[in-house]
Design a protein around this motif. Structure first.
Motif, PDB file in Angstrom:
ATOM      1  N   ARG A 196       0.850  -1.195   0.000  1.00  0.00           N
ATOM      2  CA  ARG A 196       0.000   0.000   0.000  1.00  0.00           C
ATOM      3  C   ARG A 196       0.886   1.246   0.000  1.00  0.00           C
ATOM      4  O   ARG A 196       1.912   1.282   0.663  1.00  0.00           O
ATOM      5  CB  ARG A 196      -0.905   0.014   1.236  1.00  0.00           C
ATOM      6  N   VAL A 233       1.381   4.692   1.422  1.00  0.00           N
ATOM      7  CA  VAL A 233       0.858   5.434   2.566  1.00  0.00           C
ATOM      8  C   VAL A 233       1.569   6.773   2.677  1.00  0.00           C
ATOM      9  O   VAL A 233       2.785   6.845   2.572  1.00  0.00           O
ATOM     10  CB  VAL A 233       1.069   4.645   3.879  1.00  0.00           C
ATOM     11  N   GLU A 235      -7.628  -2.203   6.518  1.00  0.00           N
ATOM     12  CA  GLU A 235      -8.579  -1.648   5.543  1.00  0.00           C
ATOM     13  C   GLU A 235      -9.609  -0.744   6.213  1.00  0.00           C
ATOM     14  O   GLU A 235      -9.942   0.327   5.715  1.00  0.00           O
ATOM     15  CB  GLU A 235      -9.282  -2.791   4.800  1.00  0.00           C
ATOM     16  N   GLU A 284      -7.995   2.520   7.276  1.00  0.00           N
ATOM     17  CA  GLU A 284      -7.689   3.316   6.091  1.00  0.00           C
ATOM     18  C   GLU A 284      -8.948   4.047   5.605  1.00  0.00           C
ATOM     19  O   GLU A 284      -8.921   5.223   5.276  1.00  0.00           O
ATOM     20  CB  GLU A 284      -7.160   2.394   4.997  1.00  0.00           C
ATOM     21  N   GLU A 285     -10.048   3.323   5.624  1.00  0.00           N
ATOM     22  CA  GLU A 285     -11.301   3.896   5.164  1.00  0.00           C
ATOM     23  C   GLU A 285     -11.735   5.054   6.065  1.00  0.00           C
ATOM     24  O   GLU A 285     -12.404   5.982   5.630  1.00  0.00           O
ATOM     25  CB  GLU A 285     -12.374   2.802   5.167  1.00  0.00           C
ATOM     26  N   VAL A 291      -3.918   7.031   9.263  1.00  0.00           N
ATOM     27  CA  VAL A 291      -2.679   6.661   8.585  1.00  0.00           C
ATOM     28  C   VAL A 291      -2.173   5.337   9.166  1.00  0.00           C
ATOM     29  O   VAL A 291      -1.784   5.272  10.326  1.00  0.00           O
ATOM     30  CB  VAL A 291      -1.610   7.763   8.757  1.00  0.00           C
TER      31      VAL A 291
END
Lengths: 314, 368
Positions: free
Chosen positions: A46, A48, A129, A132-133, A137
């Motif tokens: 991912r 970030v 997940e 993140e949604e 961070v």
């Protein structure tokens, strides 16, 4: 011919550009620390962006990440940990606990308003997940081997503004691993069996596990290096057949829950002829040190080396 | 056999020659299945990560049989003997016993509920037994009864029996126990018990994955001590069920008719239910929950030997034993030196086969 030369030239140029690029990344610019947001790629692939850099409020969801943070001198930046984080001892006093490793309370994490959350992959992927949604961070650390642990320490150093500390740490770890390798390089590799639980078979580690690699780095060879998985349930028969010369109990909550001790192993039916039992070479190692992919992997490798090759260390 | 004379009246309607022909056929089926079981066991004890030749394997086994032992010469065989006598043999016998228990429990429950989908799960028996074991392992409760039953078996049987008791009494309306409500109550209980098991597993945390492995069903680490408890219990359950198999046949023709013929159907249902529970709980306590054996074996065997329980029960017992010994042998050797949970294999083979059966022949030889 001409075409081939052009091809080689392109490869050379690419290598140079790549090397310079990497060096550029690691050199002065970053070691003094950028002031703005920085972006990294974590172990789940991912991308970030650390918006508040360097982060002042960090939440750790795994004991290994907690150990890395403390080793980089970031203990006072941790505002929440999972309930298994118990090393170094200061970690035990950190409140609040944000749940256990396998069941993280997302609301508690969110309520702490962290600048950075360190999670793992695997069972915590779903937590990653979800956070993140919610705009948190999250960086996932999910190393599968020793060199990946070292890169993760570098990664944590990078996102927390502790690059030089991280470099010192991984240099120290690498050197100590190399020292063990130098000491044990000429010795024969004894067959090592590590057990951490017995119930529904004897539980041990296969070749995909980091423990397998650590045994090798300590100058031994995992009796089940031929098994492709990471964890495995095995049998009396398979262990007697493999005839380990050293047996090590990974002493932790799971071993405790089934009452796994040196005497239990000595007393097992049919194990009397196993070399390790015959020569009284059954030991224990702290499971947290052995299995947590953090800075203590080197302590585990050293301990394993002392247990496997007592003759080489005085 | 003698105490079921009333069931004999059925056969009197048959022609004399037809009766003997059928009896001869049954005898052939049993002989064939026993031979197949012996061969399967011979194969099972001869393979494993530790290489021992089949000849040596059988020399070791025969050596340790009283009287026969003197017939073979006593060679040196230290580790080999331990591996065969202490690991492979008890494990194979455990797989055999559990196979018998699950298949027979399946036959009985499918008959009782007149439902081809019935199996120990649907009644909550398996989940009740599993909860018992989860409590015994997870919460470390140590119970034993006269030093005979281990805490695991005892907890499994107690909670499985309690589950059946609850299901039976919830479902019961007056003196009768309609099977549809039993089935629904069983499903509700299963969900409830599974919730408690999940709760215990979450609380356990670290020993989670071993318990998951066990819930899939496994014969790893089986010792003689596991077999010496389960073998007599399951044998006792099996023979009790066999004794009542004639009455069971009559009951399945119709409960009113059975009562007119003097069969106490409610009592018979209770007996069959209790013994099916006993053998299932015993099986679950040594091997975890192994699915599909109780479902698939009775179906296949019913197609092959017909619906008469006097032959269906012993044939299913033998077929269940053969299949589970085979599956466990595969589970031991397929990824050696590691092992698979045997329940993964039974589900892997059993589920598609069951779907195929459902698709091909919807009635599956069951009435109702």
């Amino acid at each position: 011919m001409k075409q081939k030369n052009v091809f080689i030239a392109i490869i050379l140029i690419s290598i140079i550009v790549f090397t310079v690029g990497i060096t550029w990344q690691l050199l002065p610019k970053t070691s003094t620390g950028p002031t703005g947001p920085i972006s990294v790629i974590d172990d789940l692939g991912r991308n970030v962006t650390i918006t508040n850099y360097p982060p002042e409020r960090i939440v750790s969801l795994a004991p290994s990440s907690t150990e890395i943070l403390f080793a980089l001198g970031l203990g006072d930046k941790i505002v929440g940990v999972d309930s298994y984080s118990d090393y170094p001892p200061d970690a035990i006093n950190i409140e609040p606990k944000v749940g256990s490793f396998s069941s993280i309370n997302i609301e508690t994490v969110l309520g702490l308003q962290p600048d950075l959350v360190l999670a793992t992959g695997g069972i915590q992927r779903i937590v990653v997940e979800a956070l993140e949604e919610l705009g948190v961070v999250v960086v996932a650390l999910y190393p599968q081997n020793i060199s990946a642990v070292l890169s993760d320490i570098t990664l944590v150093g990078k996102i927390t503004g502790k690059i030089s500390e991280a470099n010192v740490l991984i240099t120290d770890i690498s050197e100590r691993i190399q020292d063990i390798a130098d000491i044990t390089q000429d010795a024969l590799r004894p067959r090592v069996y590590i057990e951490y639980f017995f119930n529904g078979g004897y539980w041990s580690y296969g070749s995909a596990s980091m423990v397998n690699e650590m045994i090798y780095n300590a100058g031994g060879i995992n009796v089940f290096a031929g098994f492709a998985g990471d964890y495995m349930s095995t049998s009396d028969e398979a262990i007697i057949n493999a005839d380990p010369e050293v047996i090590i109990i990974s002493q932790g909550a799971m071993a405790e829950s089934c009452g796994l001790t040196i005497d239990v192993i000595k007393g097992r039916m049919g194990w009397g002829d196993v070399s390790a039992v015959e020569n009284d070479r059954i030991y224990e190692i702290d499971e947290a040190m052995l299995v947590r992919p953090g800075p203590r992997i080197v302590d585990a490798i050293e301990t394993l080396a002392y247990l496997i090759h007592p003759e080489l260390f005085s | 056999m003698g105490e079921n004379k009333e069931a004999g009246t059925m056969s009197m309607h048959d022609e004399e020659t037809g009766y003997f022909k059928r009896f001869k056929r049954w005898k052939m089926i049993i002989i064939f299945l026993v031979l197949a079981l012996v061969l399967t066991i011979a194969f099972a004890v001869a393979v494993g990560p530790f290489q021992i030749s089949p000849l040596e394997t059988w020399r070791i086994i025969i050596k340790n049989i009283p009287f026969l032992g003197s017939l073979v010469n006593d060679g040196s065989s230290g580790v080999e003997e331990v591996i065969i006598l202490q690991f492979r043999l008890p494990r194979t016998i455990a797989a055999m016993t559990v196979g018998v228990a699950l298949a027979v429990a399946g036959v009985v429950l499918q008959g009782l509920f007149r439902n081809p989908m019935a199996e120990p799960y649907l009644l909550g028996i398996s989940s009740g037994a599993a909860l018992g074991v989860a409590i015994a392992i997870g919460l470390g409760i140590r119970l034993s009864f006269l030093g005979i039953l281990d805490s695991m078996q005892l907890m499994a049987f107690i909670i499985a029996l309690a589950t059946v008791f609850v299901v039976y009494n919830v479902a019961r309306t007056g003196p009768r126990v309609p099977m549809l409500t039993v089935l629904l109550a069983g499903i509700a209980m299963t969900s409830f018990l599974s919730a408690i098991i999940s709760l215990i597993m979450i609380t356990l945390g670290e020993s989670l994955h071993a318990l998951i492995f066990w819930l899939f069903g496994t014969f790893s680490g089986i010792k003689w001590s596991d077999v010496t408890i389960s073998l007599p219990l399951i044998t006792f359950g099996l023979f009790t069920i066999l004794v009542f198999s004639r009455q069971f046949n009559i009951m399945l023709l119709g409960e009113d008719e059975a009562q007119q013929l003097g069969v106490d159907t409610e009592r018979l249902k209770k007996i069959m239910l209790i013994f099916a529970t006993l053998i299932t709980a015993t099986a679950v306590s040594i091997s975890g929950t192994i699915g599909f054996v109780g479902l698939v074996i009775p179906h296949i065997v019913r197609i092959l030997v017909g619906p008469d329980h006097r032959i269906l029960i012993p044939s299913s017992a033998l077929a269940g034993a053969i299949i589970l010994v085979l599956c466990d042998t595969l589970a031991r050797i397929i990824i050696q030196p590691a092992e698979l949970p045997v329940g993964v294999l039974t589900a892997f083979f059993g589920a598609p086969f069951f779907l195929y059966l459902l698709r091909k022949k919807k009635g599956l030889g069951m009435r109702g």
